[in-house]
Design a protein around this motif. Structure first.
Motif, PDB file in Angstrom:
ATOM      1  N   HIS A 145       0.857  -1.191   0.000  1.00 54.64           N
ATOM      2  CA  HIS A 145       0.000   0.000   0.000  1.00 54.64           C
ATOM      3  C   HIS A 145       0.883   1.226   0.000  1.00 54.64           C
ATOM      4  O   HIS A 145       1.717   1.394   0.906  1.00 54.64           O
ATOM      5  N   ARG A 153       1.365   5.070   0.426  1.00 54.52           N
ATOM      6  CA  ARG A 153       0.731   6.227   1.041  1.00 54.52           C
ATOM      7  C   ARG A 153       1.415   7.497   0.566  1.00 54.52           C
ATOM      8  O   ARG A 153       2.634   7.603   0.597  1.00 54.52           O
ATOM      9  N   VAL A 194     -15.629   1.800   1.321  1.00 48.73           N
ATOM     10  CA  VAL A 194     -14.865   2.929   0.769  1.00 48.73           C
ATOM     11  C   VAL A 194     -15.872   3.923   0.187  1.00 48.73           C
ATOM     12  O   VAL A 194     -16.646   3.569  -0.713  1.00 48.73           O
ATOM     13  N   LEU A 233     -13.597   4.095   4.932  1.00 44.13           N
ATOM     14  CA  LEU A 233     -12.478   4.874   4.390  1.00 44.13           C
ATOM     15  C   LEU A 233     -13.024   5.910   3.413  1.00 44.13           C
ATOM     16  O   LEU A 233     -13.988   5.642   2.688  1.00 44.13           O
ATOM     17  N   ALA A 291     -12.182   8.460   0.128  1.00 42.60           N
ATOM     18  CA  ALA A 291     -11.249   8.569  -1.001  1.00 42.60           C
ATOM     19  C   ALA A 291     -11.637   9.736  -1.898  1.00 42.60           C
ATOM     20  O   ALA A 291     -12.816  10.092  -2.012  1.00 42.60           O
ATOM     21  N   HIS A 296      -4.066   9.296   8.158  1.00 42.54           N
ATOM     22  CA  HIS A 296      -3.571   8.590   6.977  1.00 42.54           C
ATOM     23  C   HIS A 296      -4.674   7.765   6.309  1.00 42.54           C
ATOM     24  O   HIS A 296      -4.460   7.209   5.237  1.00 42.54           O
ATOM     25  N   PHE A 299      -7.665   8.886   1.547  1.00 43.98           N
ATOM     26  CA  PHE A 299      -6.952   8.381   0.375  1.00 43.98           C
ATOM     27  C   PHE A 299      -7.207   9.256  -0.847  1.00 43.98           C
ATOM     28  O   PHE A 299      -8.285   9.837  -0.992  1.00 43.98           O
ATOM     29  N   HIS A 300      -6.207   9.310  -1.716  1.00 51.21           N
ATOM     30  CA  HIS A 300      -6.282  10.172  -2.899  1.00 51.21           C
ATOM     31  C   HIS A 300      -6.908   9.464  -4.093  1.00 51.21           C
ATOM     32  O   HIS A 300      -7.128  10.086  -5.129  1.00 51.21           O
ATOM     33  N   SER A 301      -7.175   8.169  -3.983  1.00 52.17           N
ATOM     34  CA  SER A 301      -7.869   7.446  -5.046  1.00 52.17           C
ATOM     35  C   SER A 301      -8.621   6.274  -4.437  1.00 52.17           C
ATOM     36  O   SER A 301      -8.264   5.771  -3.363  1.00 52.17           O
ATOM     37  N   GLN A 343      -6.395   3.114  -4.279  1.00 50.47           N
ATOM     38  CA  GLN A 343      -5.481   3.123  -3.147  1.00 50.47           C
ATOM     39  C   GLN A 343      -6.197   2.686  -1.865  1.00 50.47           C
ATOM     40  O   GLN A 343      -5.670   1.907  -1.072  1.00 50.47           O
ATOM     41  N   ALA A 344      -7.432   3.179  -1.676  1.00 50.14           N
ATOM     42  CA  ALA A 344      -8.193   2.822  -0.481  1.00 50.14           C
ATOM     43  C   ALA A 344      -8.554   1.332  -0.476  1.00 50.14           C
ATOM     44  O   ALA A 344      -8.480   0.664   0.567  1.00 50.14           O
ATOM     45  N   PHE A 350      -5.527  -0.708   0.392  1.00 48.76           N
ATOM     46  CA  PHE A 350      -5.251  -0.608   1.827  1.00 48.76           C
ATOM     47  C   PHE A 350      -6.196  -1.505   2.618  1.00 48.76           C
ATOM     48  O   PHE A 350      -5.791  -2.197   3.557  1.00 48.76           O
TER      49      PHE A 350
END
Length: 711
Positions: free
Chosen positions: A24, A26, A629, A661, A663, A685, A688-690, A693-694, A697
């Motif tokens: 993952h 970050r 997410v 989460l 995103a 943390h 998430f930016h996408s 990515q989430a 994770f």
């Protein structure tokens, strides 16, 4: 921006065996430092505003008077011919329309010519658009005429139409022969015609003041609330009212113009009540004019690419009809209603009647808003088409001064007009020199030709007005296409049109604005909120309900909310999320508590192991996913209710061991979350930016938890 990559490794099997690792990445973004010192901002703005340099003074003067910028750069050989051609053609078209629209405004014909002359001249000095034609606009004339009729009635004049034998202007010094309805013996300062233009000029002055004030305070953003569908519906609805107000002239009926709520219906009732009094001469003249005007107008539009200039059929009809009326003695023989005396030259300037301001101040607000909205939208449309820019605030100054200055010269309200602007552009206009040429054409009419229109029948002017409504009424043909493009815009158009036509123009505009804003609110109150699936061999997630062949990750639910999250739709957000995931954490927690209490009671009474095991199985029943997410890419902002809702959702799902989460939050949403203390210490943390990515994770974290449990 600094970027840091941290790798979480999840190992399966005994040490020394091959390990499967889930990675993952970050990424941390370092925010820009924002200086929030209000004192520094105020001082900086004050210095910028109060500083005075020769360059700044020059820029201000040139910005306020755009003619000083473009006139010295005028390319005589390249521009002059097109400007002369377009200016003369628009001037020729404006003469009969100016006289005709004076009927709508409830004033004498000469005042329409005054208005067209001054509007074209003043806009040339202050305007930034090279192509729009500023002058008389039918909708604002209608709104003006309703107020003029109301004030004439309030002043005690009879509303029955009459042709005055006294030239307007001289009436200010004589007592009228029309007796006030209330029968008072008070001597009036001016006659009905004089009072009508006083009301119109005062209202025009106030509307211009409003428009200049809008430009000064830079409130041009108000126009964004007048969408294209709203304006189109308003103009179409007002066109029905305009058409209705002109029918009495087509039939030669002497009925007062109705105003206020339901005026369209009342007018038609009065028309049918008096239909037996129809003047046959006016009816035949109207029919013949329609036979000439409509086909010729259609030919002008169909062959406009081949014609160097449109056929000035309106002017031809006016000239022929005037000659026929004069030599046929239609007024004397058949009682046809005629325009009457139109004086040459200009009347002495006179200030607005300040005592009328309290009566018309509120009525001027919708006229001011419609005037500047039409002008700004047309100027921006043609500027974009021809590759130059206009200044919205300067346009408000320009149209404001086009109303303020002429109000001292016996004029009424004006704005840009689409039909004449299209003619102006199609005939070669390059700059506002064409506006000066238009003013000269009207000046020639005022100084020499105007009295020749004495015998012109009013029914001819009504036909000209109605024929020019074709563009607005044709919008009905575009409804299927509009419905296909946007049903909401079509409904806004229909509601605004109906309210404007059947209630009143002012209320129709208000209803349209309120309804369009409610539509925006309703669309954010119950927005789309789909579950997302993974597009194979990519990092993209799209709606499962919109696309086929999408994959879902085991144990992870991806949810997108396509609207801002705020107090209006917070309950919709929660209910939709619960419905889409199939799990309401509140109900699950309640069921667990209930099962736990039942187990406790059974234990106390010493029940059998069979029932206890059933209760335990119910409590530990799997949910089917471990992580949600939430894709926030369409969430433009959060308010306090939205932040509190996200906190509740995270807490409720967390209580049943489901992680939430976030995103793709924009900077505004991230800032709101941080200020609202959404994250516990050390948990920031988890933003998430996408979506990809989430999800990675979530899968990695669950895999790590499973490995730890197996050990």
């Amino acid at each position: 921006m600094t970027e840091t990559n941290n790798v979480h490794a999840v190992t399966e099997g005994p040490e020394g065996d091959d390990a499967k690792c889930s990675f993952h990445h970050r990424m941390f973004l370092e925010p820009q430092e924002k200086k929030r010192s209000m004192k520094a901002l105020v001082v900086k703005q004050a210095k910028k505003t109060c500083s005075c340099t020769p360059t700044k003074v020059k820029d201000r003067v040139f910005g306020f008077l755009p003619i000083l910028q473009w006139l010295p750069k005028y390319k005589l050989r390249e521009y002059l011919l097109g400007d002369l051609m377009s200016g003369m053609i628009v001037g020729v078209l404006l003469v009969p329309q100016s006289i005709a629209y004076s009927l709508l405004a409830g004033v004498e014909p000469v005042y329409g010519l005054y208005t067209s002359f001054f509007a074209s001249l003043i806009y040339c000095i202050f305007g930034t658009s090279r192509h729009i034609s500023v002058g008389i606009f039918g909708v604002t004339c209608l709104m003006m005429g309703q107020v003029v009729d109301r004030e004439i009635e309030r002043a005690g004049y009879d509303l029955e139409p009459a042709v005055l034998s006294v030239p307007p202007g001289t009436a200010a010094h004589v007592n009228t022969t029309l007796s006030p309805v209330n029968g008072t013996a008070q001597e009036l300062l001016c006659d009905k015609s004089c009072h009508a233009i006083s009301v119109a000029a005062t209202m025009t002055f106030i509307a211009g003041v409003y428009q200049v004030a809008m430009g000064f305070f830079q409130v041009g953003f108000i126009s964004v609330y007048l969408s294209d569908s709203l304006l189109s519906g308003f103009v179409t609805g007002a066109s029905f009212t305009v058409l209705t107000s002109q029918v009495k002239y087509l039939l030669g009926l002497d009925i007062p113009r109705s105003g206020g709520i339901g005026s369209l219906i009342v007018t038609w009732i009065n028309i049918f009540k008096n239909i037996h009094k129809t003047n046959i001469c006016d009816l035949i003249t109207s029919f013949l004019c329609f036979l000439v005007l409509i086909p010729t107008k259609e030919l002008n539009e169909r062959f406009k690419s081949k014609l160097k200039a449109p056929i000035p059929v309106e002017l031809v009809v006016v000239v022929v009809a005037t000659l026929a009326s004069h030599f046929g003695k239609l007024k004397e023989t058949y009682g046809s209603s005629i325009s009457g005396h139109i004086p040459t030259g200009f009347l002495p300037p006179r200030p607005p009647d300040w005592t009328l301001i309290p009566n018309v101040a509120l009525d001027a607000i919708p006229i001011a808003i419609i005037g500047f909205a039409i002008t700004v939208s047309l100027s921006e449309m043609f500027a974009k088409k021809h590759g130059y820019s206009v200044k919205a605030n300067q346009e408000m100054y320009a149209i404001g001064f086009c109303n303020i200055i002429p109000s001292f010269f016996h004029c009424f309200t004006n704005s840009a007009a689409l039909a004449k602007t299209l003619v102006k552009e199609s005939t070669g206009c390059r700059t506002q020199i064409s506006g000066l040429v238009t003013s000269l054409v009207i000046l020639l009419v005022l100084l020499v030709i105007a009295p020749l229109f004495y015998s012109l029948q009013k029914c001819v002017l009504a036909v000209i007005t109605i024929v020019n409504l074709r563009g607005a009424l044709r919008k009905f043909k575009d409804l299927p296409k509009m419905w296909h493009l946007s049903r909401v815009d079509t409904v806004i158009w229909g509601v605004t049109m109906a309210a404007t036509a059947f209630i009143s123009t002012e209320i129709g505009l208000l209803v349209g604005v309120c309804f369009s804003m409610l539509c925006v609110i309703f669309r954010t109150q119950r927005p789309e909120a789909p579950l997302l699936g993974w597009v194979a061999e990519s990092e993209t997630y799209e709606s499962l309900s919109a696309y086929k062949n999408l994959q879902t990750k085991p144990g992870v639910v991806v949810f997108r909310f396509e609207a801002p999250l705020y107090y209006i739709n917070k309950e919709c957000f929660k209910s939709t999320l619960y419905k889409q995931t199939g799990v309401n954490p509140v109900w699950v927690k309640a069921a667990k508590r209930k099962a736990a209490k039942r187990m406790l009671r059974e234990k106390e009474v010493g029940s059998g192991d069979n029932q206890t095991s059933i209760s335990m199985d119910f409590v530990s029943e799997p949910l089917g996913f471990h992580t949600i997410v939430i894709d926030c890419c369409a969430v433009q902002f959060l308010d306090t209710a939205g932040i509190r809702t996200l906190k509740e959702v995270c807490k409720d799902y967390g209580d049943i061991d489901v992680h939430v989460l976030l995103a793709q939050c924009n900077p505004s949403v991230r800032s709101s979350l941080i200020r609202g203390e959404f994250f516990k210490e050390g948990e920031d943390h988890l933003l998430f930016h996408s979506v990809h990515q989430a999800v990675d994770f979530a899968l990695g974290t669950q895999g790590h938890s499973g490995t730890s449990a197996s050990k």
